[in-house]
Design a protein around this motif. Structure first.
Motif, PDB file in Angstrom:
ATOM      1  N   GLU A  50       0.875  -1.346  -0.001  1.00 35.99           N
ATOM      2  CA  GLU A  50       0.067  -0.144   0.077  1.00 35.99           C
ATOM      3  C   GLU A  50       1.016   1.237   0.094  1.00 35.99           C
ATOM      4  O   GLU A  50       1.936   1.014   0.556  1.00 35.99           O
ATOM      5  N   THR A  51       0.606   2.438  -0.387  1.00 37.73           N
ATOM      6  CA  THR A  51       1.190   3.553  -0.674  1.00 37.73           C
ATOM      7  C   THR A  51       1.755   4.025   0.784  1.00 37.73           C
ATOM      8  O   THR A  51       1.205   4.010   1.594  1.00 37.73           O
ATOM      9  N   SER A  52       2.776   4.884   0.581  1.00 36.80           N
ATOM     10  CA  SER A  52       3.443   5.359   1.714  1.00 36.80           C
ATOM     11  C   SER A  52       4.333   6.503   1.379  1.00 36.80           C
ATOM     12  O   SER A  52       4.976   6.341   0.369  1.00 36.80           O
ATOM     13  N   THR A  53       4.439   7.618   1.948  1.00 35.48           N
ATOM     14  CA  THR A  53       5.595   8.525   1.986  1.00 35.48           C
ATOM     15  C   THR A  53       6.181   8.864   3.278  1.00 35.48           C
ATOM     16  O   THR A  53       7.638   8.321   3.187  1.00 35.48           O
ATOM     17  N   ARG A  54       5.740   8.725   4.707  1.00 39.57           N
ATOM     18  CA  ARG A  54       6.439   9.293   5.731  1.00 39.57           C
ATOM     19  C   ARG A  54       7.112   7.996   6.116  1.00 39.57           C
ATOM     20  O   ARG A  54       8.204   7.510   6.425  1.00 39.57           O
ATOM     21  N   THR A  55       6.267   6.673   6.247  1.00 41.66           N
ATOM     22  CA  THR A  55       6.978   5.389   6.844  1.00 41.66           C
ATOM     23  C   THR A  55       7.789   4.837   5.976  1.00 41.66           C
ATOM     24  O   THR A  55       8.932   4.379   6.402  1.00 41.66           O
ATOM     25  N   LEU A  56       7.672   4.796   4.791  1.00 39.17           N
ATOM     26  CA  LEU A  56       8.548   4.144   3.672  1.00 39.17           C
ATOM     27  C   LEU A  56       9.864   5.043   3.759  1.00 39.17           C
ATOM     28  O   LEU A  56      10.865   4.262   3.847  1.00 39.17           O
ATOM     29  N   ILE A 104       6.731  -4.624   6.509  1.00 43.06           N
ATOM     30  CA  ILE A 104       5.516  -4.529   5.366  1.00 43.06           C
ATOM     31  C   ILE A 104       4.388  -3.801   5.748  1.00 43.06           C
ATOM     32  O   ILE A 104       3.947  -3.396   6.968  1.00 43.06           O
ATOM     33  N   ARG A 105       3.816  -3.314   4.645  1.00 42.23           N
ATOM     34  CA  ARG A 105       2.514  -2.527   4.849  1.00 42.23           C
ATOM     35  C   ARG A 105       1.471  -3.143   3.728  1.00 42.23           C
ATOM     36  O   ARG A 105       1.938  -3.521   2.736  1.00 42.23           O
ATOM     37  N   HIS A 106       0.326  -3.333   4.291  1.00 43.86           N
ATOM     38  CA  HIS A 106      -0.549  -4.043   3.366  1.00 43.86           C
ATOM     39  C   HIS A 106      -2.118  -3.535   3.819  1.00 43.86           C
ATOM     40  O   HIS A 106      -2.122  -3.058   5.070  1.00 43.86           O
ATOM     41  N   GLU A 132      -3.366  -1.982  12.954  1.00 42.73           N
ATOM     42  CA  GLU A 132      -2.278  -1.517  13.811  1.00 42.73           C
ATOM     43  C   GLU A 132      -1.486  -0.776  12.816  1.00 42.73           C
ATOM     44  O   GLU A 132      -1.029  -1.099  11.670  1.00 42.73           O
ATOM     45  N   HIS A 133      -0.430   0.298  13.472  1.00 41.92           N
ATOM     46  CA  HIS A 133       0.745   0.842  13.074  1.00 41.92           C
ATOM     47  C   HIS A 133       1.544   1.382  14.338  1.00 41.92           C
ATOM     48  O   HIS A 133       1.733   2.376  14.588  1.00 41.92           O
ATOM     49  N   PRO A 134       1.983   0.343  14.741  1.00 41.33           N
ATOM     50  CA  PRO A 134       2.992   0.641  15.905  1.00 41.33           C
ATOM     51  C   PRO A 134       3.853   1.573  15.908  1.00 41.33           C
ATOM     52  O   PRO A 134       4.325   2.200  16.639  1.00 41.33           O
ATOM     53  N   SER A 135       4.901   1.610  14.550  1.00 42.34           N
ATOM     54  CA  SER A 135       5.861   2.606  14.722  1.00 42.34           C
ATOM     55  C   SER A 135       5.095   3.932  14.531  1.00 42.34           C
ATOM     56  O   SER A 135       5.859   4.984  15.248  1.00 42.34           O
ATOM     57  N   GLN A 136       4.245   4.145  14.086  1.00 46.15           N
ATOM     58  CA  GLN A 136       3.516   5.563  14.139  1.00 46.15           C
ATOM     59  C   GLN A 136       3.212   5.732  15.460  1.00 46.15           C
ATOM     60  O   GLN A 136       3.237   7.172  16.055  1.00 46.15           O
ATOM     61  N   ALA A 137       2.697   4.782  16.252  1.00 45.15           N
ATOM     62  CA  ALA A 137       2.137   5.157  17.501  1.00 45.15           C
ATOM     63  C   ALA A 137       3.467   5.853  18.673  1.00 45.15           C
ATOM     64  O   ALA A 137       3.502   6.540  19.187  1.00 45.15           O
ATOM     65  N   ALA A 261      -0.613  15.193  13.725  1.00 41.82           N
ATOM     66  CA  ALA A 261      -1.566  14.441  12.753  1.00 41.82           C
ATOM     67  C   ALA A 261      -0.554  13.597  12.281  1.00 41.82           C
ATOM     68  O   ALA A 261       0.407  13.814  11.977  1.00 41.82           O
ATOM     69  N   PRO A 262      -1.075  12.262  11.748  1.00 39.83           N
ATOM     70  CA  PRO A 262       0.159  11.328  11.538  1.00 39.83           C
ATOM     71  C   PRO A 262       0.165  11.616  10.113  1.00 39.83           C
ATOM     72  O   PRO A 262       1.478  11.246   9.421  1.00 39.83           O
ATOM     73  N   GLY A 263      -0.581  12.408   9.346  1.00 37.76           N
ATOM     74  CA  GLY A 263      -0.607  12.565   7.696  1.00 37.76           C
ATOM     75  C   GLY A 263      -0.619  11.369   7.121  1.00 37.76           C
ATOM     76  O   GLY A 263      -0.804  10.224   7.621  1.00 37.76           O
ATOM     77  N   PRO A 264      -0.991  11.645   5.835  1.00 34.98           N
ATOM     78  CA  PRO A 264      -1.050  12.761   5.172  1.00 34.98           C
ATOM     79  C   PRO A 264      -2.260  13.731   5.723  1.00 34.98           C
ATOM     80  O   PRO A 264      -3.403  12.923   5.824  1.00 34.98           O
ATOM     81  N   ILE A 265      -2.199  14.962   5.361  1.00 36.69           N
ATOM     82  CA  ILE A 265      -3.449  15.782   6.030  1.00 36.69           C
ATOM     83  C   ILE A 265      -4.028  16.160   4.845  1.00 36.69           C
ATOM     84  O   ILE A 265      -3.716  16.381   3.693  1.00 36.69           O
TER      85      ILE A 265
HETATM   86  N1   CP Z   1       1.571   8.362   8.751  1.00 31.72           N
HETATM   87  C1   CP Z   1       1.763   7.470   7.777  1.00 31.72           C
HETATM   88  O1   CP Z   1       1.796   6.246   7.876  1.00 31.72           O
HETATM   89  O2   CP Z   1       2.118   8.311   6.526  1.00 31.72           O
HETATM   90  P1   CP Z   1       2.387   7.316   5.165  1.00 31.72           P
HETATM   91  O3   CP Z   1       1.016   6.619   4.853  1.00 31.72           O
HETATM   92  O4   CP Z   1       2.869   8.486   4.428  1.00 31.72           O
HETATM   93  O5   CP Z   1       3.466   6.595   5.554  1.00 31.72           O
END
Ligand code: CP
Length: 304
Positions: A50-56, A104-106, A132-137, A261-265
């Protein structure tokens, strides 16, 4: 090998240790030379379905700054999409190349946990569906602790699309264990239909103005349209009127309350630009900055 699949995989002592270590890395990350040798020779594969900017990017930077080798798998051009290889076969294949981590993101809840069963390297859940999104927490905890000096005793409001938010689920589980009073503010349609919030002693508000009274931290969540039927998506104008964070509504919270905000906003929907961009109140970019350091600390912790 240790995995990080859920925030509940970490006890309070481990969470505190990761946050402390992240602050060490944050200092190094502000230097000109950010490279450290700790995990030299180790390998991390990012597998983001699944798409990501921050986490990836932050997992990639975290690994590179600890001198690791990093592969970002291009799922679109992989044998998953082009030749129909299953995800289980894919992770077994990657595992056979002896990485130390697969991140992994799914988009399906529980999928990362299931895939971890096929691997003997460390698996990190970078977000699975609404689960869950443990690293964001951990990132959010670090940003609050660094800004307000503590977490225990704070009133933390999580506002918006709670039902579809893996960030909300991980944060509720973590912040309540760290001694914060957590409340959620959302329309009924964006709240779980079971007793899970009540069981965790989370206060529930459907009126934003009531819910913002006496809060120290307001975490704004976007409407996760990608997890809804088209008919369930509210009008942006109505959502902003009822649940968007404006300068006026922010005045209801405690003086100096912080906005996250975890983003994206989505500007003008769940949050106004003059709130998001007010660096005296908004921690949004602090969350992004500490995100790299927290993920460095996670990688070290899982290999310790
Ligand atoms: N907060 C967060 O998971 O952002 P991304 O989807 O850009 O990784």
């Amino acid at each position: 090998m240790k995995h990080l699949l859920s925030i509940n995989d970490l006890n309070v002592e481990e969470i505190t240790k990761i946050l402390d270590r992240a602050n060490y890395h944050a200092k190094v990350n502000r230097q000109v030379n950010k490279k450290q040798p700790q995990l030299s020779g180790r390998t991390l594969i990012n597998l983001f379905v699944e798409t990501s900017t921050r986490t990836l990017i932050s997992f990639e930077l975290a690994a590179l700054r600890l001198s690791m080798d990093v592969i970002n798998m291009n799922v679109e051009k992989s044998s998953i999409t082009v030749k129909g290889e299953s995800l289980a076969d894919t992770v077994m294949t990657l595992n056979a190349m002896h990485p130390d981590f697969i991140v992994i993101r799914h988009n399906v809840s529980g999928q990362v946990q299931e895939l971890a069963g096929y691997m003997d390297c460390s698996v990190i859940n970078a977000g699975d569906g609404t689960n869950e999104h443990p690293s964001q927490a951990l990132v959010d905890a670090a940003a609050i602790r660094n800004s307000l000096g503590k977490i225990a005793g704070l009133n933390i409001a999580i506002c918006g699309d709670i039902l579809h938010s893996r960030v909300a689920h991980s944060n509720i589980n973590m912040f309540t264990r760290l001694g914060a009073q957590v409340r959620v503010i959302a329309p009924k349609a964006f709240l779980p239909g079971d007793d899970s919030l009540r069981e965790k002693k989370v206060e529930v508000f459907t009126d934003m103005k009531q819910g913002l009274k006496d809060v120290d931290v307001i975490m704004m969540l976007r409407v996760q349209k990608e997890r809804m039927e088209a008919s369930e998506v509210p009008s942006e104008k109505q959502f902003h009127a009822d649940y968007g964070l404006t300068k006026e509504k922010l005045k209801i919270a405690r003086p100096g309350a912080k906005v996250m905000a975890p983003g994206p906003i989505n500007r003008g929907v769940e949050i106004d630009s003059d709130v998001a961009d007010d660096r005296s109140r908004s921690l949004i970019l602090e969350q992004v900055e500490i995100g790299v350091s927290v993920r460095q600390a996670i990688l070290e912790h899982l290999l310790a």
